[in-house]
Motif scaffolding. Structure first.
Motif, short mmCIF file in Angstrom:
data_model
loop_
_atom_site.label_atom_id
_atom_site.label_comp_id
_atom_site.label_asym_id
_atom_site.label_seq_id
_atom_site.Cartn_x
_atom_site.Cartn_y
_atom_site.Cartn_z
N TYR A 158 0.85 -1.18 0.00
CA TYR A 158 0.00 0.00 0.00
C TYR A 158 0.89 1.24 0.00
CZ TYR A 158 -3.40 -3.51 1.12
OH TYR A 158 -4.18 -4.63 1.06
N TYR A 189 1.16 5.83 -0.98
CA TYR A 189 0.59 7.14 -1.29
C TYR A 189 1.54 7.77 -2.30
CZ TYR A 189 -1.47 11.74 -0.79
OH TYR A 189 -2.10 12.95 -1.04
N ILE A 220 2.56 2.83 2.97
CA ILE A 220 1.46 2.92 3.94
C ILE A 220 1.22 1.51 4.47
CG2 ILE A 220 -1.02 3.43 4.18
CD1 ILE A 220 0.47 5.92 3.45
N TYR A 248 -4.42 1.90 5.22
CA TYR A 248 -5.19 1.92 3.97
C TYR A 248 -6.63 1.50 4.25
CZ TYR A 248 -6.39 0.91 -0.90
OH TYR A 248 -6.98 0.88 -2.14
N TYR A 269 -8.73 4.02 6.15
CA TYR A 269 -9.20 5.13 5.32
C TYR A 269 -10.40 4.68 4.49
CZ TYR A 269 -10.04 8.80 2.16
OH TYR A 269 -10.70 9.78 1.47
N LEU A 321 -3.97 7.71 -2.97
CA LEU A 321 -3.85 6.52 -2.13
C LEU A 321 -4.00 5.30 -3.04
CD1 LEU A 321 -3.57 5.70 0.86
CD2 LEU A 321 -6.06 5.64 0.96
#
Length: 144
Positions: A92, A94, A104, A109, A112, A135
Motif C-alpha cells: 500500500y 501514497y 502505507i 489503507y 481510510y 492513495l
C-alpha cells in the motif's frame, strides 16, 4: 541455466499451481462465481504472457483482468493475495510528486477506506495535503 530461464521455469510452475488452486477452490469460494471466473483466468494468462513482470499496479491489473470494475479487481487481488494462494504480496502506498511513493501500512489503507481516517506513512508521519486519489496499492509476484 540463466537467471531468466530459471525464473521462467519457476513462474510456469507457480502459475500451474495457481490454475490448479483456482479450479479446486473456485467451486467453493466466496470470491469466484461462474461469471467472475474469467477475471481470475485472465490474470493468470496475462502473467504467463509477461513472465518478466514483477510489479502489478492498478492500471496493469485492470488490463490483465480485462475489467473496469474496481470491485472485480479487488476480489481477484484479494484471492491471489490470500493465505490460500500467496501469488501476490500487496503493498500500500501514497503517491507523492515526481512519481515517488510513500509506503502505507495495510491497516492505514483499510481504515481510510472503511472509516475515512487519514493514513500516516509507514514511519508514522502525517501526509501533507492528503488527497485520497493518490492513495493506492500495487502487487508484487511472490516467488517464494
Amino acid at each position: 541455466m540463466t537467471y531468466s530461464q530459471e525464473r521462467n521455469k519457476k513462474m510456469h510452475s507457480l502459475l500451474y499451481k495457481q490454475r490448479v488452486l483456482l479450479e479446486h477452490t473456485g467451486k467453493s469460494s466466496v470470491f469466484i462465481s461462474n461469471d467472475s471466473h474469467k477475471y481470475y483466468t485472465n490474470l493468470l494468462e496475462y502473467i504467463e504472457g509477461d513472465l518478466e513482470r514483477n510489479i502489478y499496479t492498478i492500471p496493469v491489473l485492470r488490463k490483465a483482468i480485462k475489467t473496469d470494475s474496481y470491485e472485480h479487481l479487488l476480489k481477484v487481488v484479494q484471492f491471489f493475495s490470500s493465505n490460500t494462494s500467496c501469488l501476490f504480496d500487496v503493498k500500500y502506498c501514497y503517491e507523492l510528486e515526481n512519481m515517488e511513493y510513500e509506503d502505507i501500512q495495510a491497516d492505514e489503507y483499510t481504515n481510510y477506506i472503511l472509516y475515512g481516517t487519514e493514513p500516516v506513512t509507514a514511519n508514522g508521519s502525517e501526509i501533507e495535503d492528503f488527497n485520497p486519489k493518490y492513495l493506492s496499492f500495487y502487487c508484487i509476484i511472490n516467488m517464494d
